[in-house]
Design a protein around this motif. Structure first.
Motif, PDB file in Angstrom:
ATOM      1  N   GLN A 130       0.844  -1.203   0.000  1.00 20.41           N
ATOM      2  CA  GLN A 130       0.000   0.000   0.000  1.00 20.41           C
ATOM      3  C   GLN A 130       0.876   1.248   0.000  1.00 20.41           C
ATOM      4  O   GLN A 130       1.738   1.407   0.862  1.00 20.41           O
ATOM      5  CB  GLN A 130      -0.905   0.009   1.229  1.00 20.41           C
ATOM      6  CG  GLN A 130      -1.965  -1.068   1.217  1.00 20.41           C
ATOM      7  CD  GLN A 130      -2.661  -1.186   2.555  1.00 20.41           C
ATOM      8  OE1 GLN A 130      -2.147  -1.816   3.471  1.00 20.41           O
ATOM      9  NE2 GLN A 130      -3.828  -0.569   2.658  1.00 20.41           N
ATOM     10  N   PRO A 131       0.666   2.161  -0.939  1.00 21.94           N
ATOM     11  CA  PRO A 131       1.421   3.411  -0.925  1.00 21.94           C
ATOM     12  C   PRO A 131       1.032   4.266   0.283  1.00 21.94           C
ATOM     13  O   PRO A 131      -0.114   4.222   0.744  1.00 21.94           O
ATOM     14  CB  PRO A 131       0.996   4.107  -2.231  1.00 21.94           C
ATOM     15  CG  PRO A 131       0.313   3.068  -3.043  1.00 21.94           C
ATOM     16  CD  PRO A 131      -0.259   2.085  -2.080  1.00 21.94           C
ATOM     17  N   SER A 132       1.984   5.033   0.782  1.00 22.22           N
ATOM     18  CA  SER A 132       1.684   5.987   1.840  1.00 22.22           C
ATOM     19  C   SER A 132       2.515   7.245   1.637  1.00 22.22           C
ATOM     20  O   SER A 132       3.592   7.213   1.029  1.00 22.22           O
ATOM     21  CB  SER A 132       1.940   5.398   3.228  1.00 22.22           C
ATOM     22  OG  SER A 132       3.314   5.163   3.435  1.00 22.22           O
ATOM     23  N   CYS A 133       2.001   8.357   2.152  1.00 21.80           N
ATOM     24  CA  CYS A 133       2.661   9.643   2.080  1.00 21.80           C
ATOM     25  C   CYS A 133       2.983  10.105   3.492  1.00 21.80           C
ATOM     26  O   CYS A 133       2.180   9.913   4.414  1.00 21.80           O
ATOM     27  CB  CYS A 133       1.768  10.682   1.410  1.00 21.80           C
ATOM     28  SG  CYS A 133       1.143  10.206  -0.217  1.00 21.80           S
ATOM     29  N   VAL A 134       4.128  10.741   3.665  1.00 14.69           N
ATOM     30  CA  VAL A 134       4.600  11.155   4.985  1.00 14.69           C
ATOM     31  C   VAL A 134       5.042  12.608   4.950  1.00 14.69           C
ATOM     32  O   VAL A 134       5.687  13.053   3.994  1.00 14.69           O
ATOM     33  CB  VAL A 134       5.783  10.267   5.437  1.00 14.69           C
ATOM     34  CG1 VAL A 134       6.482  10.858   6.658  1.00 14.69           C
ATOM     35  CG2 VAL A 134       5.309   8.856   5.736  1.00 14.69           C
ATOM     36  N   LEU A 135       4.716  13.338   6.018  1.00 18.23           N
ATOM     37  CA  LEU A 135       5.249  14.674   6.270  1.00 18.23           C
ATOM     38  C   LEU A 135       5.767  14.710   7.701  1.00 18.23           C
ATOM     39  O   LEU A 135       5.145  14.157   8.611  1.00 18.23           O
ATOM     40  CB  LEU A 135       4.176  15.754   6.103  1.00 18.23           C
ATOM     41  CG  LEU A 135       3.653  16.026   4.687  1.00 18.23           C
ATOM     42  CD1 LEU A 135       2.526  17.051   4.733  1.00 18.23           C
ATOM     43  CD2 LEU A 135       4.773  16.515   3.779  1.00 18.23           C
ATOM     44  N   VAL A 136       6.902  15.381   7.902  1.00 15.00           N
ATOM     45  CA  VAL A 136       7.464  15.599   9.239  1.00 15.00           C
ATOM     46  C   VAL A 136       7.823  17.068   9.368  1.00 15.00           C
ATOM     47  O   VAL A 136       8.543  17.617   8.523  1.00 15.00           O
ATOM     48  CB  VAL A 136       8.706  14.720   9.482  1.00 15.00           C
ATOM     49  CG1 VAL A 136       9.305  15.012  10.849  1.00 15.00           C
ATOM     50  CG2 VAL A 136       8.351  13.242   9.371  1.00 15.00           C
ATOM     51  N   ASP A 137       7.333  17.693  10.424  1.00 18.01           N
ATOM     52  CA  ASP A 137       7.527  19.130  10.644  1.00 18.01           C
ATOM     53  C   ASP A 137       8.951  19.430  11.106  1.00 18.01           C
ATOM     54  O   ASP A 137       9.559  18.650  11.848  1.00 18.01           O
ATOM     55  CB  ASP A 137       6.523  19.622  11.691  1.00 18.01           C
ATOM     56  CG  ASP A 137       6.605  21.118  11.911  1.00 18.01           C
ATOM     57  OD1 ASP A 137       6.296  21.869  10.979  1.00 18.01           O
ATOM     58  OD2 ASP A 137       6.989  21.526  13.031  1.00 18.01           O
ATOM     59  N   VAL A 138       9.483  20.571  10.693  1.00 19.31           N
ATOM     60  CA  VAL A 138      10.850  20.941  11.027  1.00 19.31           C
ATOM     61  C   VAL A 138      11.004  21.308  12.499  1.00 19.31           C
ATOM     62  O   VAL A 138      12.084  21.172  13.078  1.00 19.31           O
ATOM     63  CB  VAL A 138      11.330  22.104  10.122  1.00 19.31           C
ATOM     64  CG1 VAL A 138      10.584  23.392  10.440  1.00 19.31           C
ATOM     65  CG2 VAL A 138      12.834  22.305  10.223  1.00 19.31           C
ATOM     66  N   ARG A 139       9.922  21.748  13.144  1.00 18.52           N
ATOM     67  CA  ARG A 139      10.000  22.177  14.545  1.00 18.52           C
ATOM     68  C   ARG A 139       9.483  21.131  15.518  1.00 18.52           C
ATOM     69  O   ARG A 139       9.930  21.064  16.660  1.00 18.52           O
ATOM     70  CB  ARG A 139       9.198  23.474  14.739  1.00 18.52           C
ATOM     71  CG  ARG A 139       9.721  24.661  13.952  1.00 18.52           C
ATOM     72  CD  ARG A 139       8.797  25.851  14.113  1.00 18.52           C
ATOM     73  NE  ARG A 139       7.441  25.549  13.636  1.00 18.52           N
ATOM     74  CZ  ARG A 139       7.048  25.721  12.380  1.00 18.52           C
ATOM     75  NH1 ARG A 139       7.901  26.172  11.480  1.00 18.52           N
ATOM     76  NH2 ARG A 139       5.812  25.436  12.025  1.00 18.52           N
ATOM     77  N   ARG A 140       8.520  20.349  15.087  1.00 20.43           N
ATOM     78  CA  ARG A 140       7.889  19.369  15.969  1.00 20.43           C
ATOM     79  C   ARG A 140       7.971  17.984  15.328  1.00 20.43           C
ATOM     80  O   ARG A 140       7.054  17.574  14.621  1.00 20.43           O
ATOM     81  CB  ARG A 140       6.425  19.738  16.231  1.00 20.43           C
ATOM     82  CG  ARG A 140       6.239  21.100  16.866  1.00 20.43           C
ATOM     83  CD  ARG A 140       4.752  21.412  17.046  1.00 20.43           C
ATOM     84  NE  ARG A 140       4.532  22.735  17.567  1.00 20.43           N
ATOM     85  CZ  ARG A 140       4.459  23.836  16.819  1.00 20.43           C
ATOM     86  NH1 ARG A 140       4.610  23.742  15.510  1.00 20.43           N
ATOM     87  NH2 ARG A 140       4.257  25.012  17.376  1.00 20.43           N
TER      88      ARG A 140
END
Length: 228
Positions: free
Chosen positions: A137-147
């Motif tokens: 299953q494809p997934s997309c990820v984001l990670v914040d620069v501060r948190r």
């Protein structure tokens, strides 16, 4: 904000930011040097370890690029395509979309295979598209620069069936969504303040050339990143 209010009160329309394709790769050149078709100069170089190689394969009227087959040995071939680290591939808090055409056999899935990645979840901010688990299953990820903390949206359908699929990750404000072949397959909410900014390269097909690189084991075409 004041200009926007004045424009609305005067009956004028407000133009939304125009998305810019900041990187695009169709792999129709030589395998040793992958040129950025967007015109912004984010050309890719091949980095490899333990004999890892990429090769051109036919896709439609052009080419795609194939990565090493799945390997369960202690030492396996590793290879990725990487751009130089550059600030203009960082979206910050702006809208962001990125994706690729993917081809992965159901017998080639693994714990996780990276398609597109910029940054790392533990040491910097990040955006990433990957193919997860045995189900593919494809997934997309984001990670914040501060948190630090992974924000993920996973497709409800597999993309590992031996056929080509267009997978798209899309962040618009606080909405984060994944599309497979143009169909919405998952969405979630994220903070509107979430920002991605790091000095890492854009990496395609794996994190790098080292052992734990989440190697992609299929073929990719039409990889792209759009900001705005």
């Amino acid at each position: 904000m004041l200009l926007s209010l004045l424009a609305v009160s005067a009956g004028l329309s407000i133009s939304a930011p125009v998305p810019v394709t900041i990187a695009r790769y169709d792999f129709n050149g030589r395998a040793g040097m992958v040129l950025d078709d967007s015109g912004f100069g984010h050309d890719l170089r091949v980095i490899s370890g333990h004999g890892g190689q990429v090769r051109l394969v036919v896709h439609g009227a052009g080419n795609a690029i194939a990565f090493p087959a799945r390997c369960d040995l202690t030492v396996c071939p590793h290879v990725a395509l990487q751009s130089p680290g550059t600030a203009d591939l960082n979206p910050g808090t702006r809208n962001l979309a990125y994706g690729a055409d993917v081809l992965l056999d159901p017998a080639a899935t693994s714990k996780g295979q990276n398609v597109v990645q910029k940054g790392y979840s533990k040491t910097s901010s990040q955006y990433k598209l990957q193919i997860d688990g045995i189900a593919g299953q494809p997934s997309c990820v984001l990670v914040d620069v501060r948190r630090p903390g992974i924000r993920m949206v996973r497709s409800s359908v597999s993309a590992a069936d031996g056929r080509w699929h267009a997978v798209r990750c899309e962040r618009i404000g606080s909405r984060f969504a994944i599309y497979v072949d143009g169909v919405l397959r998952g969405s979630t909410r994220i903070p509107a303040s979430l920002a991605v900014a790091n000095n890492r390269p854009l990496s395609i097909g794996g994190k790098g050339a080292y052992r734990d690189n989440d190697q992609f084991n299929g073929a990719l075409d039409n990889v792209w990143v759009q900001i705005g």
